[in-house]
Scaffold this active site. Structure first.
Site, short mmCIF file in Angstrom:
data_model
loop_
_atom_site.label_atom_id
_atom_site.label_comp_id
_atom_site.label_asym_id
_atom_site.label_seq_id
_atom_site.Cartn_x
_atom_site.Cartn_y
_atom_site.Cartn_z
N LYS A 1 0.86 -1.19 0.00
CA LYS A 1 0.00 0.00 0.00
C LYS A 1 0.89 1.23 0.00
CE LYS A 1 -4.03 1.82 -0.10
NZ LYS A 1 -3.47 2.72 -1.11
N LYS B 1 4.12 2.45 8.81
CA LYS B 1 2.87 3.18 9.07
C LYS B 1 1.68 2.23 9.14
CE LYS B 1 2.87 6.92 6.80
NZ LYS B 1 2.76 7.93 5.72
N LYS C 1 5.49 1.95 -2.73
CA LYS C 1 5.48 3.33 -3.19
C LYS C 1 5.88 3.35 -4.65
CE LYS C 1 4.66 7.42 -1.29
NZ LYS C 1 3.66 7.72 -0.26
N THR D 1 -5.56 12.71 5.60
CA THR D 1 -4.20 12.83 6.15
C THR D 1 -4.10 14.07 7.02
OG1 THR D 1 -3.33 11.74 4.17
CG2 THR D 1 -1.75 12.87 5.58
N ASN E 1 -3.10 19.28 0.23
CA ASN E 1 -4.20 18.64 0.94
C ASN E 1 -3.93 18.47 2.43
OD1 ASN E 1 -5.79 18.39 -1.34
ND2 ASN E 1 -5.10 16.32 -1.82
N SER F 1 -7.69 5.05 3.16
CA SER F 1 -7.48 4.20 1.99
C SER F 1 -7.88 2.76 2.30
CB SER F 1 -6.01 4.25 1.55
OG SER F 1 -5.74 5.42 0.82
#
Length: 424
Positions: free
Chosen positions: A77, A101, A113, A197, A228, A356
């Site tokens: 992820k 995380k 990533k 976030t 954001n 997510s």
């Protein structure tokens, strides 16, 4: 050069992550010590050539990456970044931080990533679409709802996720909504994802502020990065009567000791693509951002921003890491010595990956929750994560970052140990 640019200092993002693992290793259970090197080696790293036909008919090549750091606890992820300074070692580090995380929040994901070395502002919408679709076709064999689920990051957005979903789905012969998260709501995206976030930064900040007896009401807050994450965190702190005294983005730095009108500057940035020129604040030199009188600083831009020199000057009582890896390990030590409370990125900015996860679950069920339900579930998970990390830090007499890594690494390595090594 803007001080939001990537700062090397001969100590890149991957080296920062390796140093963090070395620091936490002595705290880990003895039966997991043989598996620590698992965390220092990405499971899979893919480099792809992304050729596209530009609007003028010429062919241009871009370099793309997708790294899967660890899949012991579930599918990869992590976001996809479009930025002119993207490089493999950076993507490796970002994928590794996603592993940590996800484990800190106890989500059933590993870390991944991706990125393309490109300045998306220099491409037309059609060129961006062609770039995205070609990149997706190059990495399609390693992504999927049960393999690796991309999401937006710096330089990408919901539209880009929609193109990825459509391209991947075309190859599968049916619509696969769960291949990405952070996509448009009408394509299976989740309510609350865009602001998640920033909301997580605010929630974790408030929780830790209670524990260190720092009043949010009236606190002076400085925000670096106003996308954001930074804008939503600033907006929520502003709504709680904190004073947002300084904001910095790629266009410059603005300051108002009495507090910046956050709703006003959000509206201004939407029209002008940056904070520069906002009438309700004074322009100051970028480097002076780190000298502003503040109680809370939110680095929400790129990695490698709090250097040793800046750590010595910083006047904040608490750092909320909205970005991934904004603080060098040596700078971390200085802030700890100076009594500055560091809320590490792996819990502070985990709101995005948490929602997510909610989106991924909703796509599988084809049943969607209200934004109120999303925020309620997000807040509950974030508050629990902060409590777990704080308790671990108290028990082990260590920093919050070390405590977060202890919890995460033990969960990851226990999964690795129980799965075993194939072949035996």
């Amino acid at each position: 050069m803007s001080n939001l640019s990537y700062i090397d200092e001969n100590n890149g993002a991957w080296q920062t992550f390796l140093a963090q693992i070395d620091r936490v290793a002595p705290y880990l259970r003895e039966d997991l010590q043989d598996y620590v090197d698992t965390l220092k080696r990405p499971k899979r790293a893919l480099i792809v050539d992304v050729p596209i036909i530009m609007d003028d008919g010429k062919i241009q090549h871009f370099e793309g990456y997708r790294v899967q750091h660890n899949l012991s606890r579930g599918p990869g992820k992590g976001g996809i970044r479009y930025h002119q300074n993207v490089e493999l070692s950076e993507v490796m580090a970002l994928s590794a931080w996603m592993t940590i995380k996800s484990a800190v929040l106890n989500l059933p994901f590993g870390g991944a990533k991706g990125g393309i070395r490109v300045d998306p502002r220099k491409l037309s919408t059609r060129e961006l679409e062609r770039l995205t679709r070609r990149y997706t076709s190059e990495i399609a064999h390693i992504i999927g709802p049960q393999k690796d689920i991309p999401a937006p990051d710096v330089g990408t957005n919901a539209n880009v996720m929609g193109w990825i979903m459509d391209t991947y789905s075309s190859g599968q012969g049916h619509t696969v909504t769960g291949v990405v998260t952070g996509k448009p709501v009408h394509l299976g995206g989740s309510l609350g994802r865009v602001k998640a976030t920033g909301r997580g930064v605010y929630i974790t900040g408030c929780e830790v502020a209670k524990k260190i007896n720092l009043k949010v009401d009236g606190a002076k807050v400085a925000v670096q990065g106003f996308g954001n994450v930074g804008s939503e965190a600033a907006n929520l702190f502003h709504a709680s009567n904190a004073k947002i005294v300084c904001i910095q983005d790629h266009t410059g730095t603005v300051f108002n000791e009495n507090g910046i009108d956050v709703p006003g500057i959000i509206e201004y940035v939407a029209k002008n693509q940056g904070v520069a020129g906002f009438i309700g604040a004074t322009k100051i030199d970028d480097e002076n951002f780190w000298d502003v009188e503040m109680d809370i600083v939110i680095p929400a831009a790129l990695e490698g921003q709090i250097t040793v020199e800046r750590a010595e000057r910083l006047k904040a009582k608490m750092v909320l890491e909205g970005a991934n890896g904004p603080t060098y390990p040596e700078a971390d030590d200085i802030l700890t010595r100076r009594g500055v409370t560091m809320v590490p990125d792996v819990i502070c900015n985990a709101g995005g990956v948490t929602v997510s996860y909610f989106e991924w679950v909703q796509d599988f069920a084809s049943y969607f929750w209200s934004e109120e339900e999303i925020n309620e579930r997000l807040d509950k998970l974030m508050i629990k994560a902060v409590a777990d990390v704080w308790d671990c830090a108290t028990k082990k007499e260590c920093s919050l970052r070390t405590a977060a890594y202890i919890l995460a690494c033990e969960r990851i390595l226990e999964a690795r140990k129980e799965r075993g090594i194939f072949p035996g």
